[in-house]
Motif scaffolding. Structure first.
Motif, short mmCIF file in Angstrom:
data_model
loop_
_atom_site.label_atom_id
_atom_site.label_comp_id
_atom_site.label_asym_id
_atom_site.label_seq_id
_atom_site.Cartn_x
_atom_site.Cartn_y
_atom_site.Cartn_z
N GLY A 121 0.82 -1.21 0.00
CA GLY A 121 0.00 0.00 0.00
C GLY A 121 0.85 1.26 0.00
O GLY A 121 0.52 2.25 -0.66
N TYR A 122 1.96 1.23 0.73
CA TYR A 122 2.86 2.38 0.79
C TYR A 122 3.51 2.65 -0.57
O TYR A 122 3.51 3.78 -1.07
N ILE A 123 4.04 1.60 -1.20
CA ILE A 123 4.70 1.75 -2.50
C ILE A 123 3.72 2.22 -3.56
O ILE A 123 4.00 3.13 -4.35
N ILE A 124 2.54 1.60 -3.59
CA ILE A 124 1.55 1.95 -4.61
C ILE A 124 1.10 3.40 -4.46
O ILE A 124 0.92 4.13 -5.44
N ARG A 125 0.95 3.85 -3.22
CA ARG A 125 0.50 5.23 -2.97
C ARG A 125 1.58 6.25 -3.33
O ARG A 125 1.29 7.30 -3.90
N ARG A 126 2.83 5.94 -2.98
CA ARG A 126 3.90 6.90 -3.19
C ARG A 126 4.37 6.95 -4.64
O ARG A 126 4.87 7.97 -5.11
N ARG A 127 4.26 5.85 -5.35
CA ARG A 127 4.65 5.84 -6.77
C ARG A 127 3.42 6.08 -7.63
O ARG A 127 2.37 5.50 -7.42
N ASN A 128 3.58 6.87 -8.64
CA ASN A 128 2.47 7.15 -9.55
C ASN A 128 2.93 6.89 -10.98
O ASN A 128 3.12 7.81 -11.78
N ASP A 129 3.16 5.63 -11.28
CA ASP A 129 3.61 5.26 -12.62
C ASP A 129 2.66 4.23 -13.22
O ASP A 129 1.65 3.85 -12.61
N ARG A 130 2.99 3.80 -14.40
CA ARG A 130 2.11 2.88 -15.13
C ARG A 130 1.96 1.55 -14.40
O ARG A 130 0.88 0.98 -14.34
N MET A 131 3.07 1.06 -13.83
CA MET A 131 3.04 -0.24 -13.16
C MET A 131 2.09 -0.23 -11.96
O MET A 131 1.31 -1.17 -11.77
N THR A 132 2.15 0.83 -11.15
CA THR A 132 1.28 0.88 -9.97
C THR A 132 -0.19 1.02 -10.38
O THR A 132 -1.07 0.51 -9.69
N ARG A 133 -0.44 1.69 -11.49
CA ARG A 133 -1.83 1.79 -11.96
C ARG A 133 -2.36 0.43 -12.41
O ARG A 133 -3.52 0.10 -12.17
N ILE A 134 -1.50 -0.35 -13.04
CA ILE A 134 -1.89 -1.71 -13.44
C ILE A 134 -2.15 -2.57 -12.21
O ILE A 134 -3.13 -3.33 -12.15
N VAL A 135 -1.28 -2.44 -11.21
CA VAL A 135 -1.45 -3.20 -9.96
C VAL A 135 -2.76 -2.81 -9.29
O VAL A 135 -3.48 -3.67 -8.75
N ASN A 136 -3.10 -1.52 -9.31
CA ASN A 136 -4.36 -1.07 -8.73
C ASN A 136 -5.56 -1.70 -9.41
O ASN A 136 -6.54 -2.08 -8.76
N ILE A 137 -5.50 -1.80 -10.72
CA ILE A 137 -6.59 -2.43 -11.48
C ILE A 137 -6.73 -3.90 -11.09
O ILE A 137 -7.83 -4.42 -10.88
N LEU A 138 -5.59 -4.58 -10.97
CA LEU A 138 -5.61 -5.99 -10.58
C LEU A 138 -6.18 -6.17 -9.17
O LEU A 138 -6.89 -7.14 -8.90
N LEU A 139 -5.86 -5.22 -8.27
CA LEU A 139 -6.40 -5.29 -6.91
C LEU A 139 -7.92 -5.13 -6.92
O LEU A 139 -8.63 -5.82 -6.19
N MET A 140 -8.42 -4.22 -7.75
CA MET A 140 -9.87 -4.04 -7.85
C MET A 140 -10.54 -5.31 -8.40
O MET A 140 -11.62 -5.70 -7.94
N LEU A 141 -9.87 -5.96 -9.35
CA LEU A 141 -10.40 -7.22 -9.86
C LEU A 141 -10.41 -8.29 -8.77
O LEU A 141 -11.32 -9.11 -8.69
N GLY A 142 -9.38 -8.26 -7.91
CA GLY A 142 -9.32 -9.21 -6.81
C GLY A 142 -10.44 -9.03 -5.82
O GLY A 142 -10.86 -9.98 -5.16
#
Length: 276
Positions: free
Chosen positions: A94-115
């Motif tokens: 959660g810390y890494i995803i929040r602090r980084r705002n790049d393409r990879m973290t946005r993809i990870v966020n989408i996968l989390l919502m799917l989860g």
């Protein structure tokens, strides 16, 4: 003004009445029937027992060579290590995803919502666990619980990390603080409110989980507390007094935990909404 106060009072009363109907009556129903003899309990009503049979609770513990005590041990181990794994992994992610705002973290966020939306597929998951040689093991079950709860936990941590000033971390880096020390000594202690919420919610969810251990942790030696309910029901007869006594014993620890830490749960849930 009087009309508004009256409508507010009526709304509060209706909410209280609904809470009583949904939560108090079922618990009272189970409690009363757990103290009856078998024939009286099979009537399934709210009447007060003619004689209070407190020995029902002793019999529940002694059934099948104290299987309930073994099940409590399994559930406690599963809950403890799953919650520890969830807190460590979810807080860092959660810390890494929040602090980084790049393409990879946005993809990870989408996968989390799917989860959060897609339920697990039982047969493919069992096949994967068998390939990894973790099927029917406590370690494999812990991994399953972590995988199921982690999307929601990361979402909560992301929201709360947004309330921590970035300047605090920048000052620590200027002083020579490395990433690992920065997170565990500075950031993680500030996550205490949401961590308390995550610990309590996950402990209640995992301890009360019936379906997943049934699929992924079969076997009487691996039984969790929820699966002990099968000991008192059968195709041709059921001991509802012992069944309800078992339910009360299983429910009580998490119920007390939830009542004690109710405010912390609410505070941790809303804390991340203070800042975007």
């Amino acid at each position: 003004m009087k009309y508004k106060k009256r409508s507010t009072l009526l709304g509060d009363m209706s909410g209280l009445l609904a809470s009583i109907l949904v939560f108090v009556f079922p618990f009272l129903f189970m409690l009363l029937n757990s103290l009856k003899e078998r024939r009286e309990a099979n009537l399934l009503n709210l009447s007060i027992p003619r004689v209070f049979h407190w020995e029902n609770y002793v019999e529940v513990f002694q059934t099948n060579d104290y299987v309930l005590l073994k099940a409590f041990k399994n559930s406690m181990l599963l809950t403890f290590f799953s919650v520890i794994g969830l807190v460590v992994v979810s807080s860092m992610a959660g810390y890494i995803i929040r602090r980084r705002n790049d393409r990879m973290t946005r993809i990870v966020n989408i996968l989390l919502m799917l989860g959060l939306m897609i339920p697990p597929a039982v047969i493919p998951t069992i096949w994967v666990m068998q390939c990894l040689h973790v099927y029917r093991t406590m370690f494999g079950m812990i991994l399953i619980e972590i995988a199921l709860q982690i999307p929601f936990d990361i979402m909560l941590y992301q929201g709360f990390v947004g309330t921590i000033p970035v300047e605090l971390e920048e000052a620590a880096r200027i002083d020579g603080c490395k990433n690992g020390r920065l997170f565990f000594q500075i950031v993680f202690p500030l996550l205490k409110p949401v961590t308390s919420t995550i610990v309590i919610l996950n402990a209640v969810t995992i301890f009360n989980d019936f379906t997943n251990p049934l699929y992924f942790l079969p076997g009487t030696e691996n039984a969790t507390v929820q699966q002990t309910l099968y000991n008192f029901t059968g195709q041709f007869s059921s001991s509802y007094n012992l069944l309800f006594a078992d339910v009360i014993l299983i429910t009580l620890p998490m119920f007390i935990l939830f009542i004690i830490f109710n405010k912390k749960i609410v505070n941790g849930m809303v804390a991340g909404s203070i800042k975007g």
